[in-house]
Design an enzyme around this catalytic site. Sequence first.
Site, PDB file in Angstrom:
ATOM      1  N   ARG A 240       2.991  -1.181   3.804  1.00 23.90           N
ATOM      2  CA  ARG A 240       2.931  -2.533   4.357  1.00 23.90           C
ATOM      3  C   ARG A 240       3.149  -2.453   5.855  1.00 23.90           C
ATOM      4  NH1 ARG A 240       0.761  -3.918   0.292  1.00 23.90           N
ATOM      5  NH2 ARG A 240       1.389  -5.574  -1.155  1.00 23.90           N
ATOM      6  N   GLU A 269      -1.911  -9.307   8.820  1.00 26.98           N
ATOM      7  CA  GLU A 269      -3.294  -9.127   8.348  1.00 26.98           C
ATOM      8  C   GLU A 269      -3.918 -10.484   8.007  1.00 26.98           C
ATOM      9  OE1 GLU A 269      -3.323  -6.716   4.828  1.00 26.98           O
ATOM     10  OE2 GLU A 269      -2.098  -5.183   5.745  1.00 26.98           O
ATOM     11  N   HIS A 287      -6.932  -2.598   4.677  1.00 21.33           N
ATOM     12  CA  HIS A 287      -6.131  -2.735   3.455  1.00 21.33           C
ATOM     13  C   HIS A 287      -6.983  -2.491   2.200  1.00 21.33           C
ATOM     14  CE1 HIS A 287      -2.306  -4.825   1.730  1.00 21.33           C
ATOM     15  NE2 HIS A 287      -2.800  -3.950   0.861  1.00 21.33           N
TER      16      HIS A 287
HETATM   17  C1  DGY Z   1      -0.823  -3.854  -3.659  1.00 24.25           C
HETATM   18  O1  DGY Z   1      -1.142  -3.828  -4.848  1.00 24.25           O
HETATM   19  O2  DGY Z   1       0.311  -4.137  -3.281  1.00 24.25           O
HETATM   20  C2  DGY Z   1      -1.897  -3.553  -2.665  1.00 24.25           C
HETATM   21  O3  DGY Z   1      -1.400  -3.524  -1.364  1.00 24.25           O
HETATM   22  C3  DGY Z   1      -3.021  -4.574  -2.760  1.00 24.25           C
HETATM   23  O4  DGY Z   1      -2.494  -5.828  -2.819  1.00 24.25           O
END
Ligand code: DGY
Length: 321
Positions: A240, A269, A287
Site C-alpha cells: 500500500r 491513487e 495497482h
Molecule cells: C488487495 O486485494 O488488497 C489488492 O490490493 C487489490 O485490491
Amino acid sequence: MTEKAAVLVGRRLPDAVEQRLQRNYAPRFNSDDVVYSADQLVELADGATAIIPCHTERLSAQVIERLPDSVRAICSFSVGYDHIDLAAARARGIIVTNTPDVLSNATAEIAILLLLGAARRAHEGARMLRTDSWGEWSATGQLGIEVTGKRLGIIGMGRVGQVTARRARGFDMQIHYHNRRRIDVDLECGATFHADLATMLPVCDFLSIHCPATAETTGLLNAERIAQLPDGAVVINTARGAVVDDDALIAALTSGKLFAAGLDVFNGEPNIDPRYRELDNTFLLPHIGSATRETRDAMGFRALDNLDAIMAGREPRDRLA
Ligand code: DGY
C-alpha cells in the site's frame, strides 16, 4: 419461494463471479464501474444484507455508522482491509471478511516484475523504442543493476512476502526479512529474520514492502529508514502507498541515494504524486498486483464463499471482524 438476499456490489466484478452472485442473491451491480461516494454507499445499501466492496470503496467509521441496520456483512474483494474500519464494524455487529491466499502468486509476480524492471531500467528502454529514440547500441548505455545473487530485504513476511522470497531465490538472491514475529523455520527456507528493521535495512540491496497498511506501518519507509539502506538500493512496493513517505522516497530517488523504485501502489491513487512520473528511475504500474484472470476470479469466489458461510450461519473462513 424465499426471497434472495440483496447484496450491494461495489465495483464491476469478473463475469463468472457476477453470474454466481446472480444465481444465489439479488445483487445490486455497479454496471458503470464508478467508485461510489460515501453517500452513495449508504443510500445503495438500503435494504441490503451484505456489501462486497473493493479497496476503492472507503468504509470509514462514519460510513459504517450510517449503514442501514439490514447490513450484516462486508465481504471485501481484496486481501487488504485498510479501507474498512474494523472497530466500527465490530461495534455495529457487522462481520467483515477479506480474500487472503488467492492473490499471493499474482502479487509476487508483480513484485518480481518491478524488481527487475527498476533494476534494469525497463521503463527507459521501453520508452526509447516507443518514441523512436533508440540510437546506436552502446557498451556503456542503459546500465542497470544485476539482480542475481544480491540481498533482498522483505518487510512483512506474510503470504505474498513468502512467495516473493521463493521467486527471488530463483535469482540466487539472499533473503532477509522483518516481521512482527519470526515465521516457522520450514517456511523461512534459509531467510534471515531481523526482529529489528534497523538491522535489516543496511543489508538490503533491494527492499520489497509486503506489510499491510495500519496505524503502525503508515509512513514506515521514511527519510530516516531510507538513510539506513545501502547507497544505490532499490525499493519495491506492492503493498500500500501509505507505508511510504512520498517526500522521503522522491528525495532519495532524486539525490541518487536510491538507484530506483518499482511501485504498484501509491498514496492517493489514482492521483499519484506527479513527481514520480517525472523521475526516470521509477518503474510504475497502476495497482495491478492481483490483476490476472485466474486471481480475480478466485478473489471473487473467495468473497462469495465467505458470504455464503455468513448467510448459512457458519463462521466465514476469512473473518477480520
Ligand atoms: C488487495 O486485494 O488488497 C489488492 O490490493 C487489490 O485490491
